[in-house]
Design a protein around this motif. Structure first.
Motif, PDB file in Angstrom:
ATOM      1  N   UNK A 288     -14.312  22.246  99.701  1.00 41.96           N
ATOM      2  CA  UNK A 288     -15.473  22.972 100.228  1.00 41.96           C
ATOM      3  C   UNK A 288     -16.629  22.908  99.226  1.00 41.96           C
ATOM      4  N   UNK A 289     -16.323  23.082  97.951  1.00 37.32           N
ATOM      5  CA  UNK A 289     -17.358  23.024  96.917  1.00 37.32           C
ATOM      6  C   UNK A 289     -18.044  21.662  96.891  1.00 37.32           C
ATOM      7  N   UNK A 290     -17.257  20.601  96.982  1.00 31.12           N
ATOM      8  CA  UNK A 290     -17.843  19.260  96.939  1.00 31.12           C
ATOM      9  C   UNK A 290     -18.733  18.998  98.149  1.00 31.12           C
ATOM     10  N   UNK A 291     -18.349  19.542  99.307  1.00 36.95           N
ATOM     11  CA  UNK A 291     -19.177  19.358 100.501  1.00 36.95           C
ATOM     12  C   UNK A 291     -20.476  20.163 100.437  1.00 36.95           C
ATOM     13  N   UNK A 292     -20.413  21.332  99.829  1.00 35.72           N
ATOM     14  CA  UNK A 292     -21.639  22.101  99.620  1.00 35.72           C
ATOM     15  C   UNK A 292     -22.586  21.364  98.673  1.00 35.72           C
ATOM     16  N   UNK A 293     -22.031  20.579  97.769  1.00 33.34           N
ATOM     17  CA  UNK A 293     -22.859  19.794  96.855  1.00 33.34           C
ATOM     18  C   UNK A 293     -23.736  18.811  97.619  1.00 33.34           C
ATOM     19  N   UNK A 294     -23.172  18.171  98.659  1.00 34.84           N
ATOM     20  CA  UNK A 294     -23.946  17.248  99.490  1.00 34.84           C
ATOM     21  C   UNK A 294     -25.124  17.973 100.136  1.00 34.84           C
ATOM     22  N   UNK A 295     -24.844  19.145 100.714  1.00 34.74           N
ATOM     23  CA  UNK A 295     -25.884  19.906 101.401  1.00 34.74           C
ATOM     24  C   UNK A 295     -26.985  20.328 100.446  1.00 34.74           C
ATOM     25  N   UNK A 296     -26.609  20.884  99.295  1.00 35.79           N
ATOM     26  CA  UNK A 296     -27.596  21.349  98.323  1.00 35.79           C
ATOM     27  C   UNK A 296     -28.475  20.190  97.854  1.00 35.79           C
TER      28      UNK A 296
END
Length: 425
Positions: A392-400
């Protein structure tokens, strides 16, 4: 944007949704049956094989679904150019398939755990390789999805029927890739016939160096797509290597991840159909409107599913998968942010002239995922739960990352608005 372009976009989006959902819808019909017949252990075996072959699928496709789609969209009025693009991509896929097959054989012979189930891996590879040769890039670039969609729906219905008729015991787990292979092979035959006879696109002689140029042009998209897939595929591989492919833990994770992946694909056709359209029209207002329509119901649905995750898994996949609800609950935030991740990717950044950042964002995310997994292993805190949190953290990185790039270059939207009253040819 004139009405003709709007109508083409709407029609292409509908049929692209139907094409994408046909695979996932029919697969979703069979998943509850497969999980009940195979159980977590054998279902985990199949899931591990599919995860492993996903890497080879990415190598064979090599990002052409993005690079070649854009090339076809830009040159759709030039039949000779489209034929050259089509020929180069199909030749490249043939070379990459041969290379992948040699590598797979080497891996299976080198790893005893895989050698014991080599037939499963070879069947799964064959089904994935055949599917990779379906020229989706051509139909997406031409925005003519109707015929290929109808044919594919019929062929994939065959797969569902075969699974229900012949999958009766856990020992028949290899039927899953076998019938997928048969369905994909028949679909490929129909599609190639349509390309040749109806679209009048045939293989042509390529200019010297054109094939290599096509591969080079697509390489950034390849690294982007393989980076974006690392979390999903590598997670399953890590778990399989840690607990063995036949472990119940792997089966639980694969089942949860399959549902998350299916949910994510509900947004993929919209982004995919917008991509060639946005490259030509740069209609950022339409993009913004779509985001505002999609996000509220997606968030609400994710909240409800989170509350009843265990019950949903038991109802859908069988009582043996009740415990998988805790895994599903941890992964649901990925679904909630997926519309933004997709829309702010190539459909937004490409027409802004910032496509490289769509690629870089996934690379950064992959680095975060791999570094995070390494830390979990070194600190002895690796588990299915911590794996989900890191994902989940890595996917939020894409969004940010993508939000930051779009905000930093927001002046491009203002420039587009100044030109919105200029008639389009």
């Amino acid at each position: 944007m004139n009405n003709k372009h709007k109508k083409r976009l709407l029609e292409n989006t509908i049929f692209l949704y139907a094409l994408t959902f046909s695979g996932y819808f029919f697969s979703l019909i069979t998943v509850p049956y497969q999980t009940r017949i195979l159980g977590p252990e054998f279902y985990g075996k199949v899931g591990f094989a599919v995860a492993m072959m996903t890497y080879f699928r990415l190598v064979i496709d090599f990002g052409f679904i993005l690079s070649a789609t854009a090339d076809v969209a830009k040159n759709r009025e030039d039949a000779q150019k489209v034929a050259s693009i089509y020929t180069a991509v199909m030749y490249a896929k043939g070379l990459l398939t041969a290379l992948s097959f040699v590598i797979l054989l080497g891996i299976c012979y080198a790893v005893p755990m895989l050698r014991q189930d080599m037939f499963l891996y070879l069947l799964t590879f064959a089904s994935v390789a055949v599917s990779a040769f379906l020229p989706d890039f051509l139909y997406r670039g031409l925005e003519t999805m109707k015929r290929i969609t109808i044919r594919t729906l019929i062929i994939q219905a065959f797969f569902v029927l075969m699974i229900f008729l012949f999958l009766k015991t856990p020992q028949h787990y290899y039927f899953v890739p076998l019938f997928t292979l048969i369905g994909n092979a028949v679909a490929l035959l129909f599609v190639q016939r349509h390309v040749s006879r109806q679209l009048k696109i045939k293989f042509v002689r390529l200019e010297k160096g054109y094939l290599w140029q096509t591969i080079q042009k697509s390489s950034p998209f390849f690294f982007s797509r393989i980076s974006a897939t690392i979390y999903q595929v590598t997670n399953t591989l890590f778990l399989g290597l840690m607990y063995s492919p036949g472990s119940a833990k792997v089966g639980m994770y694969v089942a949860s991840d399959r549902l998350i992946g299916t949910a994510k694909t509900t947004f993929s056709p919209l982004a995919d159909s917008l991509y060639p359209y946005m490259v030509k029209n740069r209609d950022f207002r339409l993009l913004k409107k779509i985001i505002w329509i999609i996000m509220p119901p997606v968030i609400i649905i994710c909240i409800v599913l989170s509350i009843y995750a265990n019950e949903c898994m038991a109802l859908f996949l069988g009582p043996a998968f009740y415990g998988a609800g805790s895994i599903l609950r941890l992964l649901l935030p990925i679904v909630a942010i997926t519309p933004l991740v997709y829309m702010l990717g190539f459909p937004t950044l490409s027409p802004m002239g910032l496509a490289k950042h769509a690629n870089l964002s996934t690379v950064v995310s992959a680095v975060v995922q791999l570094v995070g997994l390494s830390i979990l292993f070194l600190t002895g805190t690796f588990s299915v739960q911590t794996l989900c949190m890191m994902t989940v953290l890595s996917q939020f990185t894409v969004l940010v990352y993508r939000v930051f790039i779009v905000w930093k270059n927001r002046h491009i939207f203002s420039q587009k608005e100044l030109l919105e009253d200029v008639p389009q040819v």
